[in-house]
Design an enzyme around this catalytic site. Structure first.
Site, mmCIF file in Angstrom:
data_model
loop_
_atom_site.group_PDB
_atom_site.id
_atom_site.type_symbol
_atom_site.label_atom_id
_atom_site.label_comp_id
_atom_site.label_asym_id
_atom_site.label_seq_id
_atom_site.Cartn_x
_atom_site.Cartn_y
_atom_site.Cartn_z
ATOM 1 C CB SER A 157 0.437 8.506 -1.530
ATOM 2 O OG SER A 157 -0.873 8.838 -1.147
ATOM 3 C CE LYS B 217 -0.240 8.616 2.729
ATOM 4 N NZ LYS B 217 -0.801 9.074 1.462
ATOM 5 C CB SER C 254 -0.913 4.678 1.078
ATOM 6 O OG SER C 254 -0.672 5.928 0.450
#
Length: 440
Positions: free
Chosen positions: A89, A92, A270
């Site tokens: 993640s 992101k 997230s």
């Protein structure tokens, strides 16, 4: 891994003794000064800044590390920093930065309803807003400040001249597969991500108030049916996408929170679905397409003015769920430096970073406890986790006149102990602060 400077810090008394012998043999009298001061300085540096030692004794999979001075951009410590690897993640951070650059901080996504091809039909036009909620207005689900279907329904009932018997949908804003083939089905059943469609409600969660709630494979149907129910008990639904009639009249519309606000939610919590939708919007805005295949070119095009080289990146999704993404730690660290300097409109990314031991994913799984506990509140960043990797890209508070931006990946391990090892390294980089250049 051991540098000349770290050798000096580890063996200060040996260095001092050598210095004494050299100076005595040369007939100089300043040897006493060298004996009395070198050990003290070396000992203080050793206590404050042990990041190179931690990197040299890394035990959680293969280490990928890039750490730099915020002030100068100079490399502080690097281990395989230029080798592309999985991101989890931390991707992101890339998607959020591209969204702000391509769309603008104040941009909002609009969901519309227009008149249909027959007098008793309306068309619900998906605007790519996963936060649209089926909860009653005034009640927030996972997404704060979300627009609500009941508001949209009230507008439509007031504007439509007669009874409504049919809801059709236009989902053409996005195309291609709704589910990336490299994602595991467990991502859906664990409530991590939904099908990526231009029309959905509450991120297609079974429970709009739970971040990790089961997602369906019928996101469009859930949204259209929820809307039709608000229009009346006998309203039918067709979920095959239709085009908006040329002479269609807009009967109502609702808008999402701003991209700046969505980026904050995306990063702190997230949110995979929000990341994927933003990546798709970036591709649409940059004219590279409307599917997963357009994300690579769309995102790198959006970041062309940020000043961080994007060659060699492999971006197959916007969330980092795919193990097929490949990004070097050095790229993420350089992008983080732009973020924390609030350049190129990326200040909202900085504001959305989780805080060590306090907010978001950096407050979960016992993060920043034990030997790293003194860094709670002093490190901010974005985590990344897949079945066989753990990562963190972040920034430290200022110590000694400087901050450190860094990215660290533990590649090829599923052992959760890797999180603690990452935290210990991040905490040490915080303690290093302005002394960090001595690591090089």
């Amino acid at each position: 891994m051991t540098s000349p400077r770290s050798f000096l810090r580890r063996y200060p008394y040996v260095v001092a003794l050598v210095a004494v012998l050299v100076l005595v043999l040369g007939g100089l009298t300043v040897a006493v000064t060298a004996i009395s001061t070198v050990p003290g300085r070396a000992s203080a540096a050793e206590q404050r800044c042990t990041a190179d030692d931690l990197a040299g004794r890394w035990s959680s999979g293969q280490l990928h590390l890039d750490a730099r001075s915020v002030r100068t951009g100079a490399t502080v410590l690097a281990v395989r920093g230029d080798q592309p690897t999985q991101t989890g993640s931390t991707m992101k951070l890339v998607t959020a930065s591209a969204a702000l650059t391509a769309l603008g901080a104040d941009h909002r996504f609009t969901t519309r309803v227009v008149s249909g091809p027959s007098p008793d039909a309306v068309v619900l036009v998906g605007g790519g807003d996963p936060t649209l909620s089926r909860l009653a207005s005034g009640k927030d689900g996972v997404y704060p400040g979300a627009p609500h279907l009941d508001d949209l329904a009230r507008q439509v009932r007031a504007a439509h001249p007669g009874p409504i018997r049919l809801v059709q949908v236009d989902t053409a804003l996005f195309d291609g597969p709704a589910w990336h083939p490299s994602w595991t089905e467990s991502a859906r059943t664990s409530g991590s991500v939904s099908n990526i469609t231009a029309l959905m409600v509450d991120g297609d969660r079974d429970d709009p108030t739970e971040a990790y709630s089961l997602r369906s494979d019928t996101a469009v149907s859930r949204a259209a049916t929820s809307f039709a129910t608000l229009l009346g008990p006998d309203v039918q639904v067709e979920t095959a996408s239709v085009g908006v009639p040329k002479a269609a009249t807009t009967l109502g519309s609702v808008r999402s929170a701003t991209v700046s606000e969505l980026v904050g939610t995306l990063l702190t919590h997230s949110d995979d679905t929000l990341a994927e939708v933003l990546a798709r919007h970036v591709a649409v805005a940059e004219g590279t397409g409307r599917s997963f295949d357009a994300i690579q070119t769309g995102t790198t095009t959006a970041l062309r003015h940020v000043g961080v080289p994007t060659s060699g990146l492999r971006l197959v999704d916007g969330s980092g769920l795919s193990g097929d993404n490949r990004v070097p730690a050095a790229f993420l660290t350089q992008l983080m430096r732009v973020v924390v300097q609030h350049r190129d409109g990326l200040a909202p990314v900085d504001a959305g970073l989780a805080v060590a031991g306090k907010t978001g994913t950096l407050a979960e799984h016992g993060r920043f406890t034990g030997p790293a506990s003194d860094a709670r509140g002093h490190v901010r960043g974005k985590t990344g986790t897949l079945d066989d990797m753990f990562g963190l890209t972040g920034v430290t508070d200022e110590v000694g006149g400087d901050r450190i931006v860094f990215t660290v990946f533990a590649e090829g391990t599923g052992d959760a102990e890797a999180r603690q090892e990452i935290d210990r390294l991040a905490a040490s980089l915080w303690r290093c602060g302005g002394d960090a250049p001595a690591l090089r």
